[in-house]
Design an enzyme around this catalytic site. Structure first.
Site, mmCIF file in Angstrom:
data_model
loop_
_atom_site.group_PDB
_atom_site.id
_atom_site.type_symbol
_atom_site.label_atom_id
_atom_site.label_comp_id
_atom_site.label_asym_id
_atom_site.label_seq_id
_atom_site.Cartn_x
_atom_site.Cartn_y
_atom_site.Cartn_z
ATOM 1 N N GLU A 259 -9.195 -19.547 -3.981
ATOM 2 C CA GLU A 259 -8.676 -20.256 -5.161
ATOM 3 C C GLU A 259 -7.944 -21.511 -4.730
ATOM 4 O OE1 GLU A 259 -6.453 -17.666 -7.770
ATOM 5 O OE2 GLU A 259 -8.096 -16.244 -7.922
ATOM 6 N N HIS A 278 -7.987 -18.516 -13.150
ATOM 7 C CA HIS A 278 -6.835 -17.603 -12.987
ATOM 8 C C HIS A 278 -5.783 -17.815 -14.091
ATOM 9 C CE1 HIS A 278 -4.641 -15.028 -9.785
ATOM 10 N NE2 HIS A 278 -4.239 -14.697 -10.997
HETATM 11 P P1 NAD Z 1 -0.970 -1.275 -12.462
HETATM 12 O O1 NAD Z 1 -0.316 -0.970 -11.183
HETATM 13 O O2 NAD Z 1 -0.265 -0.965 -13.734
HETATM 14 O O3 NAD Z 1 -2.406 -0.547 -12.522
HETATM 15 C C1 NAD Z 1 -3.295 -0.507 -11.454
HETATM 16 C C2 NAD Z 1 -4.068 0.780 -11.541
HETATM 17 O O4 NAD Z 1 -5.061 0.783 -10.524
HETATM 18 C C3 NAD Z 1 -3.196 2.031 -11.317
HETATM 19 O O5 NAD Z 1 -3.371 2.947 -12.376
HETATM 20 C C4 NAD Z 1 -3.701 2.583 -9.991
HETATM 21 O O6 NAD Z 1 -3.641 4.013 -9.942
HETATM 22 C C5 NAD Z 1 -5.125 2.090 -9.997
HETATM 23 N N1 NAD Z 1 -5.756 2.094 -8.677
HETATM 24 C C6 NAD Z 1 -5.193 1.969 -7.460
HETATM 25 N N2 NAD Z 1 -6.124 2.048 -6.511
HETATM 26 C C7 NAD Z 1 -7.305 2.231 -7.119
HETATM 27 C C8 NAD Z 1 -8.641 2.395 -6.661
HETATM 28 N N3 NAD Z 1 -8.920 2.403 -5.357
HETATM 29 N N4 NAD Z 1 -9.604 2.557 -7.579
HETATM 30 C C9 NAD Z 1 -9.321 2.575 -8.903
HETATM 31 N N5 NAD Z 1 -8.072 2.424 -9.386
HETATM 32 C C10 NAD Z 1 -7.077 2.254 -8.515
HETATM 33 O O7 NAD Z 1 -1.353 -2.813 -12.397
HETATM 34 P P2 NAD Z 1 -1.664 -3.787 -13.624
HETATM 35 O O8 NAD Z 1 -0.389 -4.377 -14.115
HETATM 36 O O9 NAD Z 1 -2.563 -3.111 -14.575
HETATM 37 O O10 NAD Z 1 -2.438 -4.960 -12.859
HETATM 38 C C11 NAD Z 1 -3.682 -4.740 -12.207
HETATM 39 C C12 NAD Z 1 -4.031 -5.950 -11.379
HETATM 40 O O11 NAD Z 1 -4.323 -7.054 -12.227
HETATM 41 C C13 NAD Z 1 -2.867 -6.485 -10.520
HETATM 42 O O12 NAD Z 1 -2.768 -5.799 -9.311
HETATM 43 C C14 NAD Z 1 -3.227 -7.925 -10.323
HETATM 44 O O13 NAD Z 1 -3.966 -8.058 -9.129
HETATM 45 C C15 NAD Z 1 -4.113 -8.239 -11.514
HETATM 46 N N6 NAD Z 1 -3.511 -9.263 -12.381
HETATM 47 C C16 NAD Z 1 -4.237 -10.371 -12.672
HETATM 48 C C17 NAD Z 1 -3.723 -11.366 -13.489
HETATM 49 C C18 NAD Z 1 -4.515 -12.586 -13.843
HETATM 50 O O14 NAD Z 1 -3.931 -13.607 -14.108
HETATM 51 N N7 NAD Z 1 -5.832 -12.515 -13.868
HETATM 52 C C19 NAD Z 1 -2.411 -11.231 -14.014
HETATM 53 C C20 NAD Z 1 -1.692 -10.067 -13.717
HETATM 54 C C21 NAD Z 1 -2.242 -9.096 -12.892
#
Ligand code: NAD
Length: 304
Positions: A259, A278
């Site tokens: 990115e 993003h």
């Molecule tokens: P979260 O921690 O609430 O949820 C993540 C989930 O993934 C959890 O339930 C966890 O058990 C699960 N997990 C862990 N390892 C796994 C695996 N190997 N297979 C399947 N599931 C698995 O996180 P969230 O707040 O929902 O955010 C998720 C992701 O979204 C963040 O880590 C971040 O990278 C991304 N995000 C992106 C943006 C964006 O601008 N596009 C913004 C915020 C977050």
């Protein structure tokens, strides 16, 4: 007590700080040298993904008690240096969940109805009615990989759209799944059965290139892949191949292994992919919530 706000912060967050009687110094994204000058007498610093709060900055701030990050990732803060001094670091993990979920669904609709493609054609003066044949989402199956904060919001919207909801998560929350009409499955089943696969896992060793060539080949040739998690959750080279050779029908991406995405990247040459820079958390509401949550935690720590 004094707070250095070192990144743009929503006015409601500023109000929270002011109402608590904190003095505010605002300077947008000061560099390290300038930060060192600014932090001499501050009790708290608020940043976003910028600026960097380095060891040098922390050492120059003898009164510092708390560093607030309006957002999630803490990679711009030297956590070891903060810990050594007993300085608390607070962030706002849930603030953007709904916004990211809405973007994932928006990307899904966009790919399903070829909106970006049709728009590009219109601007070229081409009435691409035949090439822009799409699909409905109602009645289709969405596979949500990672059923955490964002995955749950996606499931809520998908359920309301009349989609069947499949979930994959190593820590299944059955109660929440029931709430959104979701059913847990193993990853292989989810990939094979879903019309839309959307990724909401953190980037950790176990999720690096989770979606690789082998798993893309498990998906339906009519399926859509959405990635608004982290770029490296998907093997980009494999995805380009999948999109070029029709292993899947399309993709909607908000995040990339590199990115910003290079302008001449193969993904930019494909008509069956929709790309955003993003912007998952880039909404007025998410930014407001992130700011207010961090401001409230800072007030609690300094005044509580
Ligand atoms: P979260 O921690 O609430 O949820 C993540 C989930 O993934 C959890 O339930 C966890 O058990 C699960 N997990 C862990 N390892 C796994 C695996 N190997 N297979 C399947 N599931 C698995 O996180 P969230 O707040 O929902 O955010 C998720 C992701 O979204 C963040 O880590 C971040 O990278 C991304 N995000 C992106 C943006 C964006 O601008 N596009 C913004 C915020 C977050």
């Amino acid at each position: 007590m004094k707070v250095l706000v070192a990144a743009p912060l929503h006015e409601k967050a500023i109000e929270v700080l002011k109402e608590a009687g904190l003095e505010i110094v605002y300077e947008e994204y000061p560099d390290e040298e300038r930060l060192v000058q600014l932090v001499g007498d501050v009790d708290a610093i608020i940043v976003r993904s910028k600026p960097k709060v380095t060891r040098k900055v922390i050492e120059a701030a003898p009164k510092l008690k708390v560093i607030g990050r309006a957002g999630v990732g803490l990679d711009n803060i030297d956590l070891d240096a903060a810990k050594e001094r007993g300085i608390k670091v607070v962030n706002s993990p849930g603030a953007s969940s709904r916004s990211v979920a809405e973007l994932a669904i928006a990307l899904t609709f966009n790919v399903a109805r070829k909106i970006a493609f049709a728009d590009r054609k219109m601007r070229e003066g081409v009435w691409a009615k035949k090439q822009a044949m799409g699909i409905e989402l109602e009645g289709k199956t969405i596979g949500i990989v990672g059923f955490g904060r964002i995955g749950y919001q996606v499931a809520k919207i998908a359920n309301a759209l009349g989609m069947k909801v499949l979930l994959y998560d190593p820590y299944p929350n059955e109660e929440r799944a029931k709430e959104v009409g979701g059913r847990f499955a193993d990853l292989e089943t989810l990939l094979k059965e879903s019309d839309v696969v959307t990724l909401h896992v953190p980037l950790i060793d176990a999720t690096y290139h989770l979606i690789n060539e082998e798993r893309l080949k498990l998906m339906k040739p009519t399926a859509i892949l959405i990635n608004a998690a982290r770029g490296a959750v998907v093997d980009t080279n494999a995805l380009v191949k999948a999109l070029q050779e029709g292993w899947i029908a399309g993709a909607g991406l908000d995040v990339y292994e590199e990115e910003p995405l290079p302008a001449d990247h193969p993904l930019t040459k494909l008509d069956n992919v929709v790309l955003t820079p993003h912007i998952g958390a880039s909404t007025v509401e998410a930014q407001m919530r992130a700011g207010v949550q961090v401001a409230e935690q800072i007030v609690e720590i300094l005044k509580g």
